[in-house]
Design an enzyme around this catalytic site. Structure first.
Site, PDB file in Angstrom:
ATOM      1  N   ASP A 234       0.864  -1.186   0.000  1.00  0.00           N
ATOM      2  CA  ASP A 234       0.000   0.000   0.000  1.00  0.00           C
ATOM      3  C   ASP A 234       0.904   1.240   0.000  1.00  0.00           C
ATOM      4  O   ASP A 234       2.060   1.144  -0.399  1.00  0.00           O
ATOM      5  CB  ASP A 234      -0.950  -0.055   1.208  1.00  0.00           C
ATOM      6  CG  ASP A 234      -2.266   0.676   0.929  1.00  0.00           C
ATOM      7  OD1 ASP A 234      -2.204   1.798   0.402  1.00  0.00           O
ATOM      8  OD2 ASP A 234      -3.341   0.134   1.233  1.00  0.00           O
ATOM      9  N   HIS A 257       2.391   1.986  -3.105  1.00  0.00           N
ATOM     10  CA  HIS A 257       1.487   2.934  -3.754  1.00  0.00           C
ATOM     11  C   HIS A 257       2.013   4.365  -3.711  1.00  0.00           C
ATOM     12  O   HIS A 257       1.289   5.289  -4.030  1.00  0.00           O
ATOM     13  CB  HIS A 257       0.091   2.847  -3.135  1.00  0.00           C
ATOM     14  CG  HIS A 257      -0.579   1.521  -3.364  1.00  0.00           C
ATOM     15  ND1 HIS A 257      -1.866   1.253  -2.985  1.00  0.00           N
ATOM     16  CD2 HIS A 257      -0.128   0.383  -3.940  1.00  0.00           C
ATOM     17  CE1 HIS A 257      -2.177   0.000  -3.318  1.00  0.00           C
ATOM     18  NE2 HIS A 257      -1.133  -0.540  -3.884  1.00  0.00           N
TER      19      HIS A 257
END
Ligand SMILES: *[C@@H]1O[C@H](CO)[C@@H](O)[C@H](O)[C@H]1NC(C)=O
Ligand SMILES: *[C@@H]1O[C@H](CO)[C@@H](O)[C@H](O)[C@H]1NC(C)=O
Ligand SMILES: *[C@@H]1O[C@H](CO)[C@@H](O)[C@H](O)[C@H]1NC(C)=O
Ligand SMILES: *[C@@H]1O[C@H](CO)[C@@H](O)[C@H](O)[C@H]1NC(C)=O
Ligand SMILES: *[C@@H]1O[C@H](CO)[C@@H](O)[C@H](O)[C@H]1NC(C)=O
Ligand SMILES: *[C@@H]1O[C@H](CO)[C@@H](O)[C@H](O)[C@H]1NC(C)=O
Ligand SMILES: *[C@@H]1O[C@H](CO)[C@@H](O)[C@H](O)[C@H]1NC(C)=O
Ligand SMILES: *[C@@H]1O[C@H](CO)[C@@H](O)[C@H](O)[C@H]1NC(C)=O
Length: 411
Positions: A234, A257
Site C-alpha cells: 500500500d 502505492h
C-alpha cells in the site's frame, strides 16, 4: 539544565530540529538504569508468548528513578502477543532497545481478546527512543489470507488487521534503525505525536499484501521521516488529517502505492493539513508518485505542500491530485463541497510513467485547486514510442521548465 545527555527538540520556523548529543558529550551525572527482558522471564525461541515478561520489564523501566532508563531485548527471537506499553514514565528518556527479533503470533486467533487494530503499541510515553538494529516481524500472512480487500467473498473476511507498531500521544520521541517485516496491516502508525523523528527504517512486505502501508501519520505535528526504505502493498508513506510541519526526505519506495496525502474528508469533516515538505524520493514501479486524494464531501484545507527531487521509474501516476474521490468510483456527481487544495508545488521530477497521463490534476468546479507550481519536470513514458500528456480539470497555477509532458497551464 539538561541540554546535553539526550535529545533536545528545538521548535523553530515550524520545523523540528533534532540535536543528538553523542554519548561522549553526555552529562556525567545522567543517571541510568537498564532492564533486560530475560531477567523478567522472557524465553526466546518463538513458541512461548513473552507479553507478560515484556510488560514487567516495561513496568520496571517506566517506573525507574533514573533519568535515562533502557529496556533491552537481547539478540534472540521473542514471540510477543498483542501488548500496549503505557506512559507517562518517570525517566525523562525511555530507551527501548531491540537487538533481537520480535515476532507476532502467526494466527489471527491470538487477537481474540485484544484490539484487532494493533499488535505493539506505546501510549502516552514522552521522550521515547525506540531503536534497533533488531526487527519487528508481523508475520501477517494469516491476516492477509482473510482480508476483505483481496478475499471479498470469504465469509468472515476482515477489514481491520493489526498495525505492527502504533505510537500514540507522544512528545519528543525517536524511532530509528528498525527492520519491519510483513505487518498484518500498516507497519508504523503515528497518532497524536508532537515532535517525533523516524530515521533509518527498513520496511519490507510483498507488493500484493493488503493495506500494508509503510508509515501512516495523522493528528500530529513536527514530524521528521528520514532515510527510510519501504517496500509494501500500500502507500509507502500516507498522511492523514490534522497534520502540520512534516519533513520527509531520502525515501526509497517500491513496490507500493507511493507517497500519499489522503484520502481526506471521507466523513464530510473539516480537513486541516499544512506545511508538508517531501524531498529526495526514489520510486520504483509504484502505483503513485506524489499524490493528494480528497473526498468530495470533505471540507477544510490542504495547503503548503512541497514535493521535490523525485526520481520515478515506471510509476503509474507520477503526479496526481484527485479531489473527486467518492463512494461510486468513476460515477461521482458534482457536489458543491470539497477540500480546498492550494499552494502545492512539484519540483524536479524525473523519470518514467506507466500510463500516458503523467500529470493528473483533477479538481472540482466549486472548489478548484489553486497555486499549483510545476517546475523542472521531465516525465517520459515507460513504454517506448508512447507519448505522455497532462490532464488538468479546475486546476490553476504556473509551470516553469516542464519539458514533458506539456503542462496544461503556462506562466
Ligand atoms: C511495577 O514497578 C514498580 C516500581 O518498580 C513496582 O513497585 C511494582 O511492584 C511493579 N508492578 C508489577 C506488577 O510488577
Ligand atoms: C495463506 O495462504 C497461503 C496460500 O493459500 C498458504 O500457503 C499459507 O499457509 C496461508 N498462511 C497462513 C498463515 O494461513
Ligand atoms: C514475508 O512474507 C512473504 C509471504 O508470506 C514471505 O514470502 C517472505 O519470506 C516474508 N519475509 C520475511 C523476511 O520473512
Ligand atoms: C537525513 O539523513 C541524512 C543522511 O544521514 C542527513 O544528512 C540529513 O541531515 C538528515 N535530515 C534530517 C532532516 O534529519
Ligand atoms: C536532496 O538531495 C540533493 C542531492 O543529494 C541535495 O542537494 C539536497 O539538499 C537534498 N534535499 C534535501 C531537502 O535534503
Ligand atoms: C477525474 O475525476 C472524475 C471523477 O472521479 C473521473 O470520472 C475522471 O476520470 C477523472 N479524470 C482523470 C483524467 O483521471
Ligand atoms: C508522439 O508525439 C509525436 C510528436 O507530436 C508524434 O509525431 C507521434 O505520432 C506521437 N506518438 C504517439 C504514439 O501518439
Ligand atoms: C495512451 O495509451 C494507450 C495504450 O497504452 C494508447 O492506445 C493511447 O493511444 C495512448 N494515448 C495517448 C494520448 O497517447
Amino acid at each position: 539544565m539538561h541540554l546535553q545527555g539526550s535529545y533536545l527538540f528545538l521548535l523553530f520556523l515550524g520545523i523540528v530540529s533534532v540535536i543528538t548529543a553523542s554519548s561522549e558529550h553526555e552529562h556525567a551525572n545522567t543517571t541510568r538504569a537498564t532492564f533486560n527482558v530475560l531477567d523478567y522471564g522472557a524465553v526466546s525461541g518463538g513458541h512461548k508468548d513473552n507479553a507478560l515478561a515484556f510488560w514487567e520489564a516495561w513496568n520496571a523501566t517506566c517506573n525507574s528513578e533514573a533519568e535515562r532508563s533502557t529496556l533491552v531485548i537481547p539478540k534472540l527471537r521473542f514471540l510477543v502477543n498483542p501488548i500496549t506499553f503505557y506512559g507517562p514514565c518517570k525517566p525523562q528518556r525511555i530507551h527501548f532497545l531491540i537487538l533481537g527479533k520480535i515476532l507476532a503470533p502467526k494466527s489471527p486467533e491470538a487477537w481474540r481478546d485484544f484490539d484487532p487494530g494493533q499488535w505493539l503499541a506505546f501510549h502516552g510515553v514522552n521522550g521515547l527512543e525506540l531503536a534497533g538494529p533488531g526487527s519487528i516481524n508481523g508475520r501477517g500472512s494469516g491476516w492477509w489470507n482473510q482480508s476483505c480487500r483481496y478475499h471479498p467473498k470469504l465469509e468472515g473476511c476482515t477489514s481491520l488487521a493489526p498495525t505492527a507498531l502504533k505510537v500514540l500521544s507522544c512528545q519528543n520521541s525517536y524511532i530509528r534503525d528498525i527492520h519491519f517485516i510483513n505487518s498484518s496491516q500498516a507497519h508504523v502508525t503515528i497518532q497524536g505525536c508532537h515532535g517525533i523523528k523516524i530515521e533509518n527504517l527498513k520496511i519490507e512486505a510483498p507488493g500484493n499484501s493488503p493495506n500494508t502501508n509503510g508509515i501512516h501519520i495523522h493528528s500530529s505535528r513536527n514530524v521528521i521521516i528520514n532515510n527510510t526504505i519501504i517496500g509494501s502493498g500500500d502507500d509507502c508513506i500516507s498522511i492523514g488529517d490534522h497534520i502540520s510541519n512534516i519533513v520527509i526526505s531520502y525515501i526509497k519506495c517500491g513496490p507500493g502505492h507511493g507517497i500519499s496525502i489522503g484520502s481526506l474528508g471521507k466523513s464530510g469533516n473539516v480537513v486541516q493539513v499544512e506545511n508538508i515538505h517531501v524531498s529526495n524520493v526514489t520510486l520504483l514501479g509504484t502505483t503513485n508518485g506524489a499524490r493528494i486524494k480528497t473526498w468530495q464531501v470533505g471540507r477544510g484545507n490542504v495547503r503548503g505542500v512541497r514535493f521535490e527531487d523525485f526520481f520515478l521509474d515506471s510509476v503509474k501516476n507520477p503526479i496526481i491530485i484527485d479531489q473527486n474521490y467518492c463512494n461510486v468510483r468513476g460515477a461521482c456527481k458534482e457536489l458543491t463541497t470539497g477540500v480546498q487544495i492550494r499552494d502545492v508545488s512539484f519540483k524536479n521530477f524525473y523519470g518514467t510513467s506507466r500510463t500516458n497521463i503523467s500529470i493528473n490534476l483533477n479538481c472540482t468546479l466549486s472548489v478548484p485547486c489553486t497555486g499549483i507550481l510545476l517546475k523542472s519536470i521531465y516525465l517520459r513514458s515507460a513504454i517506448p514510442g508512447q507519448n505522455v500528456t497532462s490532464s488538468c480539470k479546475n486546476a490553476y497555477g504556473t509551470a516553469f521548465g516542464v519539458v514533458q509532458p506539456i503542462p496544461c497551464f503556462q506562466i
